[in-house]
Design a protein around this motif. Structure first.
Motif, mmCIF file in Angstrom:
data_model
loop_
_atom_site.group_PDB
_atom_site.id
_atom_site.type_symbol
_atom_site.label_atom_id
_atom_site.label_comp_id
_atom_site.label_asym_id
_atom_site.label_seq_id
_atom_site.Cartn_x
_atom_site.Cartn_y
_atom_site.Cartn_z
ATOM 1 N N ALA A 22 1.296 2.016 7.351
ATOM 2 C CA ALA A 22 1.570 2.373 5.821
ATOM 3 C C ALA A 22 2.464 1.531 5.263
ATOM 4 C CB ALA A 22 1.927 3.858 5.779
ATOM 5 N N ILE A 23 3.357 0.907 5.835
ATOM 6 C CA ILE A 23 4.387 0.067 5.510
ATOM 7 C C ILE A 23 3.681 -1.257 5.042
ATOM 8 C CG2 ILE A 23 6.262 -1.565 5.726
ATOM 9 C CD1 ILE A 23 7.614 0.748 7.199
ATOM 10 N N LEU A 39 0.468 -1.434 4.218
ATOM 11 C CA LEU A 39 -0.484 -1.079 3.147
ATOM 12 C C LEU A 39 0.406 -1.237 1.629
ATOM 13 C CD1 LEU A 39 -2.965 0.197 2.529
ATOM 14 C CD2 LEU A 39 -2.042 2.292 2.403
ATOM 15 N N VAL A 40 1.729 -0.989 1.702
ATOM 16 C CA VAL A 40 2.580 -1.312 0.624
ATOM 17 C C VAL A 40 2.931 -2.584 0.474
ATOM 18 C CG1 VAL A 40 4.763 -0.702 -0.514
ATOM 19 C CG2 VAL A 40 3.369 1.041 0.530
ATOM 20 N N ARG A 41 3.223 -3.298 1.510
ATOM 21 C CA ARG A 41 3.811 -4.695 1.328
ATOM 22 C C ARG A 41 2.923 -5.950 1.400
ATOM 23 N NH1 ARG A 41 9.384 -5.911 3.591
ATOM 24 N NH2 ARG A 41 8.515 -8.005 2.901
ATOM 25 N N LEU A 42 1.648 -5.704 1.934
ATOM 26 C CA LEU A 42 0.920 -6.951 2.086
ATOM 27 C C LEU A 42 0.307 -7.269 0.414
ATOM 28 C CD1 LEU A 42 -0.945 -6.486 5.450
ATOM 29 C CD2 LEU A 42 0.773 -8.166 4.983
ATOM 30 N N ARG A 72 -4.571 -6.062 3.048
ATOM 31 C CA ARG A 72 -4.391 -4.784 3.009
ATOM 32 C C ARG A 72 -5.521 -3.737 3.947
ATOM 33 N NH1 ARG A 72 -1.936 -5.153 -2.151
ATOM 34 N NH2 ARG A 72 -3.687 -4.985 -2.904
ATOM 35 N N VAL A 73 -6.476 -4.361 3.671
ATOM 36 C CA VAL A 73 -7.536 -3.592 4.500
ATOM 37 C C VAL A 73 -7.575 -3.419 5.891
ATOM 38 C CG1 VAL A 73 -9.496 -5.252 4.922
ATOM 39 C CG2 VAL A 73 -10.005 -3.001 3.961
ATOM 40 N N PRO A 107 -4.277 -0.140 7.679
ATOM 41 C CA PRO A 107 -4.444 1.183 8.135
ATOM 42 C C PRO A 107 -4.799 1.468 9.192
ATOM 43 C CG PRO A 107 -5.034 0.992 5.854
ATOM 44 C CD PRO A 107 -4.949 -0.451 6.394
#
Lengths: 93, 136
Positions: free
Chosen positions: B30-31, B33-36, B42-43, B46
């Motif tokens: 999840a981190i 998901l926020v930082r990339l 980002r895909v 998760p």
């Protein structure tokens, strides 16, 4: 002794999962485009399912398993429907 | 946690370890998901939560209920199989939709339809690819 270990482990893992869900919500609101929001919603579904499973371990009841299974099913259906919508403009053609 | 008191110590330690492993990997995903910084990076993040994140917590739940109820409790395998089968399907659908959207808007970060078709015809003619893989 083992009850203490389990209470602490479940509490810490619920904290981690809540932080993960918070990160997904941040991406859900901030995401520059629609596909980022759909991806964040999919990850949020997984986090909610895992939080329910840890609640099942905490209370010792298997009832939470059913709710987690329903969330997993709905997450798959909703994410694939939203991806289809982004691709084609309608879900069922 | 009344049923947890009669759990043996090794089982409690193993359940705790699997729980922390699963939730920690989910948090890392999840981190990410926020930082990339781009959707195609980002895909990937998760999937940490859907592979070992889900796997660790489901294994912990299976072990806990097997030990407390005194019989094999395996119905968590249903969720594990379902999540393992459906995650690649949904993420690939989503990535293809995003690629289609980016190409129709002619975004500079992804190869266009014509570039891909030229490259594939080049592969057919020369028998070898000109570029080592397409980005995204």
């Amino acid at each position: 002794m083992s009850a203490t270990i389990l209470v602490w482990a479940v509490t810490i893992s619920q904290l981690f999962l809540a932080l993960a869900a918070l990160c997904c919500v941040v991406r859900l609101f901030r995401g520059p485009r629609a596909q980022d929001r759909v991806l964040a919603l999919d990850a949020l579904y997984v986090c909610a399912m895992l939080i329910l499973l840890t609640f099942g371990i905490r209370t010792g009841s298997t009832l939470y398993f059913e709710a987690a299974l329903v969330i997993a099913l709905l997450g798959f259906v909703s994410t694939s429907a939203l991806a289809k919508f982004l691709m084609r403009g309608e879900v069922i053609e | 946690m009344s049923a947890a008191a009669d759990l043996p110590l090794w089982a409690a330690l193993l359940v705790a370890l699997l729980l922390l492993l699963g939730s920690g990997l989910t948090l890392l995903g999840a981190i990410g998901l926020v930082r990339l910084d781009s959707f195609y990076k980002r895909v990937h993040s998760p999937t940490m939560g859907t592979t070992w994140g889900t796997g660790g917590i489901l294994l912990a739940s299976m072990l806990f209920f097997t030990m407390t109820e005194g019989r094999p409790v395996l119905h968590e395998l249903l969720i594990a199989v379902f999540v393992t089968v459906t995650t690649p399907v949904t993420l690939m659908l989503l990535a293809r939709a995003a690629l289609y959207r980016d190409r129709t808007e002619q975004s500079p970060h992804v190869p266009t339809f014509t570039a891909v078709s030229e490259r594939s015809s080049e592969v057919v003619e020369n028998g070898k690819p000109g570029e080592p893989g397409e980005p995204g």
